[in-house]
Design an enzyme around this catalytic site. Structure first.
Site, PDB file in Angstrom:
ATOM      1  N   THR A   1      20.304  49.386  42.243  1.00 50.04           N
ATOM      2  CA  THR A   1      19.997  49.346  40.819  1.00 50.04           C
ATOM      3  C   THR A   1      19.289  48.075  40.514  1.00 50.04           C
ATOM      4  OG1 THR A   1      21.441  48.340  38.951  1.00 50.04           O
ATOM      5  CG2 THR A   1      22.375  48.052  41.209  1.00 50.04           C
TER       6      THR A   1
ATOM      7  N   LYS B   1      26.216  45.275  45.169  1.00 49.81           N
ATOM      8  CA  LYS B   1      25.085  46.129  45.045  1.00 49.81           C
ATOM      9  C   LYS B   1      23.824  45.670  45.952  1.00 49.81           C
ATOM     10  CE  LYS B   1      25.953  50.031  43.248  1.00 49.81           C
ATOM     11  NZ  LYS B   1      25.632  51.423  43.737  1.00 49.81           N
TER      12      LYS B   1
ATOM     13  N   ASP C   1      38.396  58.725  48.692  1.00 48.51           N
ATOM     14  CA  ASP C   1      38.383  57.181  48.220  1.00 48.51           C
ATOM     15  C   ASP C   1      37.296  56.431  49.077  1.00 48.51           C
ATOM     16  OD1 ASP C   1      38.885  54.662  48.277  1.00 48.51           O
ATOM     17  OD2 ASP C   1      40.901  54.633  48.126  1.00 48.51           O
TER      18      ASP C   1
ATOM     19  N   LEU D   1      26.400  57.932  45.438  1.00 51.28           N
ATOM     20  CA  LEU D   1      26.361  57.650  44.065  1.00 51.28           C
ATOM     21  C   LEU D   1      27.844  56.998  43.674  1.00 51.28           C
ATOM     22  CD1 LEU D   1      24.783  60.742  42.472  1.00 51.28           C
ATOM     23  CD2 LEU D   1      23.712  58.886  43.843  1.00 51.28           C
TER      24      LEU D   1
ATOM     25  N   HIS E   1      19.765  54.385  32.869  1.00 49.74           N
ATOM     26  CA  HIS E   1      19.466  55.919  32.699  1.00 49.74           C
ATOM     27  C   HIS E   1      20.798  56.555  31.903  1.00 49.74           C
ATOM     28  CE1 HIS E   1      20.759  55.168  36.844  1.00 49.74           C
ATOM     29  NE2 HIS E   1      21.135  56.428  36.510  1.00 49.74           N
TER      30      HIS E   1
ATOM     31  N   TYR F   1      29.238  42.930  40.559  1.00 48.05           N
ATOM     32  CA  TYR F   1      28.805  44.063  40.709  1.00 48.05           C
ATOM     33  C   TYR F   1      27.466  43.907  41.422  1.00 48.05           C
ATOM     34  CZ  TYR F   1      26.145  48.414  39.294  1.00 48.05           C
ATOM     35  OH  TYR F   1      25.520  49.505  39.613  1.00 48.05           O
TER      36      TYR F   1
ATOM     37  N   GLU G   1      20.040  45.932  38.336  1.00 50.84           N
ATOM     38  CA  GLU G   1      20.942  44.864  38.314  1.00 50.84           C
ATOM     39  C   GLU G   1      20.870  43.736  39.177  1.00 50.84           C
ATOM     40  OE1 GLU G   1      23.233  43.808  35.614  1.00 50.84           O
ATOM     41  OE2 GLU G   1      22.259  45.163  34.661  1.00 50.84           O
TER      42      GLU G   1
ATOM     43  N   ARG H   1      26.810  60.248  29.783  1.00 58.66           N
ATOM     44  CA  ARG H   1      27.128  58.636  29.931  1.00 58.66           C
ATOM     45  C   ARG H   1      28.392  58.312  29.626  1.00 58.66           C
ATOM     46  NH1 ARG H   1      25.628  54.318  33.136  1.00 58.66           N
ATOM     47  NH2 ARG H   1      23.961  53.030  32.241  1.00 58.66           N
TER      48      ARG H   1
ATOM     49  N   GLY I   1      30.553  61.775  38.094  1.00 60.28           N
ATOM     50  CA  GLY I   1      29.948  60.815  37.140  1.00 60.28           C
ATOM     51  C   GLY I   1      28.680  61.465  36.594  1.00 60.28           C
ATOM     52  N   GLN I   2      28.038  60.557  35.669  1.00 58.83           N
ATOM     53  CA  GLN I   2      26.747  61.471  35.040  1.00 58.83           C
ATOM     54  C   GLN I   2      25.957  61.703  36.038  1.00 58.83           C
ATOM     55  OE1 GLN I   2      24.103  59.169  31.865  1.00 58.83           O
ATOM     56  NE2 GLN I   2      23.476  58.327  33.746  1.00 58.83           N
TER      57      GLN I   2
HETATM   58  O1  G4F Z   1      25.070  49.556  28.959  1.00 56.27           O
HETATM   59  P1  G4F Z   1      25.397  48.396  29.826  1.00 56.27           P
HETATM   60  O2  G4F Z   1      26.988  48.148  30.335  1.00 56.27           O
HETATM   61  O3  G4F Z   1      24.829  48.414  31.179  1.00 56.27           O
HETATM   62  P2  G4F Z   1      24.303  47.505  32.365  1.00 56.27           P
HETATM   63  O4  G4F Z   1      25.292  46.342  32.338  1.00 56.27           O
HETATM   64  O5  G4F Z   1      22.724  47.255  32.244  1.00 56.27           O
HETATM   65  O6  G4F Z   1      24.241  48.436  33.756  1.00 56.27           O
HETATM   66  C1  G4F Z   1      24.146  49.839  33.636  1.00 56.27           C
HETATM   67  O7  G4F Z   1      22.680  49.875  34.222  1.00 56.27           O
HETATM   68  C2  G4F Z   1      22.650  49.578  35.655  1.00 56.27           C
HETATM   69  C3  G4F Z   1      21.279  49.772  36.021  1.00 56.27           C
HETATM   70  O8  G4F Z   1      21.106  51.304  36.146  1.00 56.27           O
HETATM   71  C4  G4F Z   1      23.476  50.315  36.563  1.00 56.27           C
HETATM   72  F1  G4F Z   1      23.447  49.511  37.705  1.00 56.27           F
HETATM   73  C5  G4F Z   1      25.065  49.888  36.035  1.00 56.27           C
HETATM   74  O9  G4F Z   1      26.052  50.469  37.025  1.00 56.27           O
HETATM   75  C6  G4F Z   1      25.313  50.331  34.691  1.00 56.27           C
HETATM   76  O10 G4F Z   1      24.936  51.834  34.651  1.00 56.27           O
HETATM   77  O11 G4F Z   1      24.952  47.055  29.122  1.00 56.27           O
HETATM   78  C7  G4F Z   1      23.688  46.748  28.770  1.00 56.27           C
HETATM   79  C8  G4F Z   1      23.504  45.539  27.898  1.00 56.27           C
HETATM   80  C9  G4F Z   1      23.960  44.219  28.644  1.00 56.27           C
HETATM   81  O12 G4F Z   1      23.199  43.297  29.014  1.00 56.27           O
HETATM   82  C10 G4F Z   1      25.383  44.025  27.939  1.00 56.27           C
HETATM   83  O13 G4F Z   1      25.926  42.629  27.902  1.00 56.27           O
HETATM   84  O14 G4F Z   1      24.177  45.602  26.828  1.00 56.27           O
HETATM   85  C11 G4F Z   1      24.812  44.599  26.571  1.00 56.27           C
HETATM   86  N1  G4F Z   1      26.044  44.807  25.469  1.00 56.27           N
HETATM   87  C12 G4F Z   1      26.169  44.390  24.197  1.00 56.27           C
HETATM   88  N2  G4F Z   1      27.159  44.668  23.781  1.00 56.27           N
HETATM   89  C13 G4F Z   1      27.159  45.647  25.737  1.00 56.27           C
HETATM   90  C14 G4F Z   1      27.720  45.564  24.498  1.00 56.27           C
HETATM   91  N3  G4F Z   1      27.291  46.262  26.973  1.00 56.27           N
HETATM   92  C15 G4F Z   1      28.486  47.088  26.871  1.00 56.27           C
HETATM   93  N4  G4F Z   1      28.960  47.945  27.857  1.00 56.27           N
HETATM   94  N5  G4F Z   1      29.429  47.099  25.490  1.00 56.27           N
HETATM   95  C16 G4F Z   1      29.113  46.492  24.565  1.00 56.27           C
HETATM   96  O15 G4F Z   1      29.871  46.156  23.604  1.00 56.27           O
END
Ligand code: G4F
Length: 342
Positions: free
Chosen positions: A130, A158, A59, A81, A184, A154, A132, A189, A14-15
């Site tokens: 995280t 966590k 796994d 990770l 990050h 998720y 989250e 990514r 992963g990243q």
């Molecule tokens: O980029 P996201 O999917 O990241 P999210 O959910 O914050 O989680 C990432 O960061 C966490 C903290 O480091 C990690 F634990 C986790 O594993 C992952 O790496 O979404 C960010 C935000 C959300 O609120 C989502 O609802 O963007 C909003 N969003 C709006 N449109 C979208 C979209 N997210 C995604 N993935 N795709 C969309 O089209």
């Protein structure tokens, strides 16, 4: 004389796994990394970045397989990770997420207990926690002591793994730590995350291979940092005299609108809203509106500071995505060299 330290990284493809493996190799570590079995495409995408790393399949739910790696390589440090990392997809994979992000960590910690030497020591353990976990937090910014309010399967899993890590440290005196990382990003990514979805779309629109991008909840903010900075914090965390839990964040929040503006500007497209649709199907059952981390403890105790600004990360991602679209080469170690330094 003791040889180089050995690090075991689960989820090395992963990243974060790639950036951390490269950082540890550059610090003279012997690095062993695990990939999920049976995913030939993930293997092919990861290998160009993993020179000097011994790669094995594991796994995460296979405790015996994990113990076999402990016996074969006797790692000094373990960085866990590997995880089901898509928050948005976690509602459709609830049991699997609980197993991989939750129960697998319990089994790893139990394996460590069984592998203590006659002095009671075993490998140092890093758990990828995280932001989250804070979810619908009432406190802004969050610290290590902020109560959790997880908003997805998720994040619930966590949070379970986070508290287990603390409990094994306190119950059995294991050296186990959590890095509570805020979002990050980097050119590596995954495309399921919103930053990369946007930078890739901006690159493809600029290169004339698509017209529009569909997004979900547009009213979100995040404390977005750079993956390269955050993996340095992971390494520092396991070098500290005392194990502990640390927030790793920039302390700055940015809106999705700002992300779109920086990305589309970097691709030479101007106003992003001409290209964006909202798709209700992409809106999560419950979401996290905005989080900001206070990384004061990491700064004071580990000497860690973020070095790359939000705008730089996003611009770098767009420029690498343009190179990918133009060349047709999706994976290359060249993409890890900052475009500004070429
Ligand atoms: O980029 P996201 O999917 O990241 P999210 O959910 O914050 O989680 C990432 O960061 C966490 C903290 O480091 C990690 F634990 C986790 O594993 C992952 O790496 O979404 C960010 C935000 C959300 O609120 C989502 O609802 O963007 C909003 N969003 C709006 N449109 C979208 C979209 N997210 C995604 N993935 N795709 C969309 O089209």
């Amino acid at each position: 004389m003791a040889g180089p330290a050995t690090a075991l990284i689960t989820g090395v493809g992963g990243q974060d796994g790639v950036y951390l493996a490269r950082e540890l190799v550059s610090h003279g570590y012997h690095v062993v990394g695990t990939l999920q079995p049976g995913s030939e495409s993930s293997r092919r995408s990861a290998l160009p970045y993993l020179d000097g790393v011994v790669v094995r399949e594991l796994d995460l739910r296979d405790a015996a397989g994990f113990e076999a790696l402990l016996e074969e390589f006797r790692p000094d440090e373990i960085y866990n990770l590997a995880a089901f990392s898509s928050v948005g997809a976690s509602w459709d994979n609830r049991e699997h997420v609980a197993e991989v992000n939750g129960m697998a960590v319990l089994r790893m910690l139990d394996s460590l207990l069984r592998h203590r030497d006659r002095h009671g020591s075993c490998a140092r353990f890093y758990q990828a926690s995280t932001s989250e976990m804070f979810g619908l937090s009432k406190e802004q910014p969050q610290t290590e002591d902020t109560p959790h309010y997880p908003r997805s399967p998720y994040a619930v899993a966590k949070s379970f793994a986070h508290y287990l890590t603390i409990n094994y440290r306190e119950s059995y005196d294991l050296y186990c730590c959590s890095g509570i990382l805020y979002n990050h990003e980097s050119p590596l990514r995954g495309r399921q995350f919103v930053t990369r979805k946007i930078t890739r779309a901006a690159a493809e629109i600029a290169c004339g291979v698509r017209d529009r991008v569909s997004l979900g909840n547009l009213a979100v903010e995040r404390d977005w940092g750079a993956a390269s900075d955050y993996v340095s914090a992971m390494r520092l965390l396991l070098q500290h005299d005392e194990p502990g839990d640390y927030i790793i964040a920039t302390g700055e929040s940015h809106s999705l609108e700002q992300l779109l503006e920086v990305a589309f500007e970097s691709a030479g497209l101007g106003d992003p809203w001409r290209y964006v649709d909202q798709d209700p199907a992409l809106i999560r059952p419950t979401d996290v509106g905005g989080l900001i981390g206070d990384a004061g403890k990491a700064r004071r105790q580990l000497g860690w500071e973020p070095t790359v600004r939000f705008e730089q990360v996003v611009e770098e991602m767009v420029q690498v995505d343009i190179r990918r679209v133009q060349s047709g080469v999706e994976e290359s170690a060249d993409y890890l060299v900052a475009t500004s330094s070429l």
